[in-house]
Write a protein that holds these residues in place. Structure first.
Motif, PDB file in Angstrom:
ATOM      1  N   ALA A 281     -34.273  21.336 -11.141  1.00 24.20           N
ATOM      2  CA  ALA A 281     -33.647  22.472 -11.000  1.00 24.20           C
ATOM      3  C   ALA A 281     -32.436  22.599 -11.894  1.00 24.20           C
ATOM      4  N   ALA A 282     -31.421  22.012 -11.641  1.00 23.39           N
ATOM      5  CA  ALA A 282     -30.200  22.201 -12.070  1.00 23.39           C
ATOM      6  C   ALA A 282     -30.128  21.766 -13.766  1.00 23.39           C
ATOM      7  N   LEU A 284     -32.833  22.531 -15.566  1.00 29.00           N
ATOM      8  CA  LEU A 284     -33.566  23.824 -16.191  1.00 29.00           C
ATOM      9  C   LEU A 284     -32.460  25.018 -16.409  1.00 29.00           C
ATOM     10  N   VAL A 285     -31.610  24.903 -15.294  1.00 29.84           N
ATOM     11  CA  VAL A 285     -30.401  25.945 -15.629  1.00 29.84           C
ATOM     12  C   VAL A 285     -29.687  25.738 -16.739  1.00 29.84           C
ATOM     13  N   GLN A 287     -30.246  23.955 -19.277  1.00 24.76           N
ATOM     14  CA  GLN A 287     -31.023  24.218 -20.646  1.00 24.76           C
ATOM     15  C   GLN A 287     -30.963  25.677 -20.815  1.00 24.76           C
ATOM     16  N   VAL A 288     -31.499  26.485 -20.145  1.00 22.24           N
ATOM     17  CA  VAL A 288     -31.396  27.787 -20.354  1.00 22.24           C
ATOM     18  C   VAL A 288     -29.949  28.430 -20.928  1.00 22.24           C
ATOM     19  N   GLN A 289     -28.908  27.894 -20.231  1.00 17.16           N
ATOM     20  CA  GLN A 289     -27.585  28.132 -20.682  1.00 17.16           C
ATOM     21  C   GLN A 289     -27.230  27.713 -22.494  1.00 17.16           C
ATOM     22  N   GLU A 291     -29.485  27.043 -24.289  1.00 14.69           N
ATOM     23  CA  GLU A 291     -30.544  27.692 -25.267  1.00 14.69           C
ATOM     24  C   GLU A 291     -30.066  29.255 -25.667  1.00 14.69           C
TER      25      GLU A 291
ATOM     26  N   LEU B  26     -28.275  28.589  -8.210  1.00 16.72           N
ATOM     27  CA  LEU B  26     -28.662  27.893  -9.434  1.00 16.72           C
ATOM     28  C   LEU B  26     -29.723  28.908 -10.145  1.00 16.72           C
ATOM     29  N   PHE B  27     -30.624  29.398  -9.551  1.00 16.34           N
ATOM     30  CA  PHE B  27     -31.756  30.287 -10.257  1.00 16.34           C
ATOM     31  C   PHE B  27     -31.355  31.739 -10.275  1.00 16.34           C
ATOM     32  N   ASN B  31     -28.172  31.470 -13.693  1.00 13.58           N
ATOM     33  CA  ASN B  31     -29.221  31.898 -14.664  1.00 13.58           C
ATOM     34  C   ASN B  31     -29.419  33.343 -14.013  1.00 13.58           C
ATOM     35  N   ILE B  39     -36.817  33.918 -21.182  1.00 18.36           N
ATOM     36  CA  ILE B  39     -37.559  33.086 -21.552  1.00 18.36           C
ATOM     37  C   ILE B  39     -39.002  33.107 -21.517  1.00 18.36           C
ATOM     38  N   PHE B 290     -39.699  29.358 -12.143  1.00 17.07           N
ATOM     39  CA  PHE B 290     -38.710  29.011 -11.161  1.00 17.07           C
ATOM     40  C   PHE B 290     -39.328  29.572  -9.723  1.00 17.07           C
ATOM     41  N   VAL B 293     -40.691  26.398  -8.463  1.00 19.85           N
ATOM     42  CA  VAL B 293     -39.727  25.220  -8.244  1.00 19.85           C
ATOM     43  C   VAL B 293     -38.984  25.756  -7.061  1.00 19.85           C
TER      44      VAL B 293
END
Lengths: 450, 325
Positions: A281-282, A284-285, A287-289, A291, B26-27, B31, B39, B290, B293
């Protein structure tokens, strides 16, 4: 040429400097030296320490980064630098890096893995396995000349390695000191390492010792480059984890009460999330940042480095709970002991009690936990990269190597050498880390059986 | 006893709330839903309009914690935190980003996961404990030394190699089992054997060594010496006294993972193409879905807390001194 210091390099060298400084400051403390001498006196400890040192050496060489200066387009112009960040290891391995084939080739092959249209001796195009551009290219007759050439070069390499080892032994090995099983094990391991290095030095520039991968890169080169990633994950993670584990763990045990409740709540919460999922989860976050903010990074290496650091940070932030729990238990015990009670009765401040009385008494636990964690982290990197939440896919790492190689097992004939190389290099690293951890635990843990 | 369980359940709520806050942070805060939309919409140049549409379709077009436009209770209730995070407490997982109902997926995918995880766990526990007892019986001898060296070597190999090697040997070279895939019902067993074997072998080094260390620590204690002094045979000492007393540390590590068996193994399932929760999660991670997840994180935490309670309860079974007040 201009040196480039990536963030991870800076942290690595900072850590190295701190360790060396500590070693230098504490060099006279007999109580601290004795356990380490015990580690090095054992066969396992000494041998695994040598292998680990070789890995660390390669990793450090690979952390000295620089960019090449481009030839000036016109005189008087400001210097232009290449966007490709290289390391001292790259410079050393220049022949390996530059000898790129078209695609797969087996270890020690002289011909490519796939057939291509080649012009035969009589001028007719036939489909056959073409000669490699670099692997065994110096052979006039690749069939008859192969074995004599490999044997000759191999023997020469072994001899070279042996002679170099002999010289080292003559200068250092006979210094007075107690003979111990560790000493002879150390020199035997060194001899083995010298011979392997000699063999590789003699053979690798002329053959692809571990074959080539899909785009024709030398697998030995890729494996050597992967070492740094594994070491980084193993060491930087602990660097990030350590402050959390130390302060929170000891504080929870020493102060108790409300502080203990809060810290226990924190680590139960973190623990209750399945490890891989939390990391995923962390990551992924992050990674998005990364990108969505390409402007943060000048080079691809900087981007990969940021992701590596982020991964270490995430592993560290999620991984402190185990050690913290251990330290809490120990601090709980130490708090009630007479010397701590006495210090309190004298009115010594909490901070001082923690630093002078508690910290030195849990350090052995910390060290043991750190060396044990190291091998686990190296293994974790491979799994995480497979799941897709590991290091940057463009970065050299064992996980990416395995990931890229695993589908190729379905080919006929089997492309096994990438996996074999990743296996050998990883196994040697993790095994010696595990053995070293065992020796350290035996030497440092007062409870362990002698 | 009931009192105790009730208290533990109540204590679980702050932990689960913490887990939810963490994943929510986090999500949704690091983000933003905008990032998420970008995305999924893929292209680099997405219009703000398309993002808004995607957010509306997937229910992300609400404020995070406080809805100023709503009335009364809805000010706090009609927000993303309540909709997406707190509703997990009612096991309302909602829909994944591809529109499928997560709860239904979990219900169907749970069984294949269990079909692999449960045999691996049970057979594994039996094997590892027996191996460890064997090594402890011959402690100090050649068998013990060799066994420990083998264990260390086995645990130095990445799990990925076990899977790849197992698939290659048993699936391709010897043709014993299909390499991957799954079929519902009893037809599933040929697909299950290989993952179970691989899972067993992969865990051997670590666990055997761990249990051996536990047994050796017990063997050094006074009551064992007393038992021997009374003239009891070594097997009887090992099985009755050592194994019995080592049960507490064994249970501490073992019981807590039982509820989590439902989640299956991430790596094993995706390598062997088992349509369980593990591969579901991996697919979700790779597709950056997400919603799934988040649900799996929550489910994992719930199962972990259940595992902790079960661990405490299991202590009362093996140790008469333990009373849950």
């Amino acid at each position: 040429m201009k040196p480039v210091i990536l963030w991870s390099d800076a942290l690595l060298f900072l850590m190295l400097a701190v360790i060396l400084l500590l070693v230098w400051l504490l060099r006279d403390q007999e109580s601290l030296r004795a356990p380490w001498r015990r580690v090095m006196r054992g066969r396992m400890g000494a041998a695994s320490a040598v292998i680990l040192a070789v890995y660390v050496g390669i990793g450090l060489l690979d952390s000295l980064h620089y960019v090449e200066r481009l030839p000036d387009a016109e005189p008087g112009q400001a210097a232009q630098y290449s966007g490709e960040v290289r390391s001292a290891l790259d410079a050393l391995l220049t022949p390996l890096r530059e000898q790129v084939e078209k695609t797969y080739s087996a270890p020690f092959a002289t011909h490519l893995y796939v057939k291509e249209a080649v012009t035969g001796p009589d001028g007719v195009d036939i489909r056959d396995y073409p000669r490699l551009r670099h692997g065994g290219a110096h052979l006039v007759d690749p069939v008859a000349g192969f074995w004599p050439d490999v044997t000759w070069r191999g023997l020469l390499g072994l001899l070279g390695g042996g002679v170099a080892w002999g010289l080292l032994w003559l200068t250092l090995g006979r210094s007075p000191g107690s003979a111990s099983p560790g000493r002879s094990a150390m020199w035997t391991t060194l001899l083995a390492m010298f011979c392997v290095t000699g063999l590789l030095v003699a053979l690798a520039p002329h053959y692809h010792v571990f074959g080539t991968d899909k785009v024709g890169q030398d697998v030995l080169y890729l494996s050597l480059k992967s070492i740094r990633t594994g070491l980084m994950i193993g060491t930087l993670t602990t660097l990030i984890m350590l402050p959390f584990a130390l302060t929170l763990g000891i504080a929870a045990g020493y102060f108790g009460g409300f502080i203990d409740d809060v810290i226990q709540y924190l680590y139960t919460t973190l623990n209750s999330i399945p490890g891989v999922l939390l990391i995923a989860a962390a990551v992924l976050v992050v990674q998005v940042q990364i990108e969505t903010h390409p402007q943060w990074f000048e080079t691809a290496a900087a981007r990969g480095d940021a992701r590596l650091l982020a991964l270490c940070a995430i592993l560290g932030l999620t991984g402190w709970t185990g050690l913290a729990r251990l330290l809490r238990g120990e601090a709980l015990k130490l708090r009630e002991l007479e010397f701590v009670q006495a210090a309190r009765a004298f009115g010594v401040r909490h901070a001082r009690i923690l630093a002078r009385h508690l910290l030195p008494n849990v350090m052995h636990l910390v060290l043991i936990a750190l060396v044990i964690d190291f091998s686990g982290l190296v293994l974790a990197e491979a799994v995480l990269s497979y799941v897709g939440v590991g290091v940057d896919p463009g970065m050299n790492s064992f996980g990416n190597m395995i990931n890229g190689a695993r589908l190729e097992l379905a080919r006929e004939p089997v492309v096994w050498w990438q996996l074999a190389a990743a296996f050998v290099f990883m196994f040697a690293l993790v095994l010696s880390a595990n053995l070293f951890a065992d020796s350290v635990r035996e030497a440092l843990d007062p409870k362990a059986k002698k | 006893m009931l009192d105790y369980i009730l208290r533990r359940v109540l204590y679980a709520f702050p932990i689960l709330l913490g887990v939810n806050l963490l994943t929510f942070g986090l999500f949704f805060m690091v983000n933003t839903p905008d990032d998420m939309a970008r995305i999924h919409l893929g292209a680099k140049h997405v219009t703000q309009e398309a993002i808004e549409t995607w957010k509306r379709e997937h229910g992300y077009d609400k404020p995070l914690f406080f809805n100023a436009e709503a009335q009364g209770v809805a000010k706090a209730a009609d927000t993303l935190f309540v909709e997406k995070s707190l509703k997990l407490f009612l096991f309302e997982f909602g829909a994944a980003d591809d529109g499928r109902d997560i709860a239904r997926e979990i219900q169907t995918r749970m069984w294949p996961s269990l079909a692999i995880a449960l045999p691996t766990f049970l057979v594994g526990l039996l094997c590892y404990v027996s191996f460890a007892l064997l090594l402890a019986f011959f402690r100090g001898g050649a068998l013990d030394t060799g066994g420990v060296v083998l264990c260390v070597a086995l645990m130095s190999i990445s799990g990925l190699f076990y899977v790849i090697g197992g698939q290659y040997l048993m699936g391709k070279l010897w043709n014993w089992f299909p390499i991957s895939g799954y079929q519902p019902g009893w037809a599933a067993w040929p697909f299950l054997v290989m993952p179970v074997i691989v899972g067993l072998v992969a865990g051997i080094g670590d666990s055997t060594r761990f249990y051996r260390a536990l047994f050796l620590e017990e063997i050094g204690k006074d009551y064992v010496r007393t038992a021997r002094a009374k003239g009891l045979s070594e097997p009887r000492v090992l099985f009755r006294h050592v194994l019995g007393n080592a049960m507490i540390p064994i249970l501490t590590g073992v019981v807590v993972v039982i509820p989590r068996l439902f989640l299956g193994g991430l790596i094993i399932e995706s390598f062997f193409g088992i349509p369980g929760l593990g591969s579901y999660t991996i697919d979700a991670i790779q597709a950056q879905d997400f919603a799934i997840v988040r649900s799996m994180v929550f489910l994992g935490s719930v199962l972990y807390i259940i595992g902790l309670v079960l661990t405490d309860l299991s202590y009362t079974l093996v140790d008469p001194r333990v009373r849950l007040e």
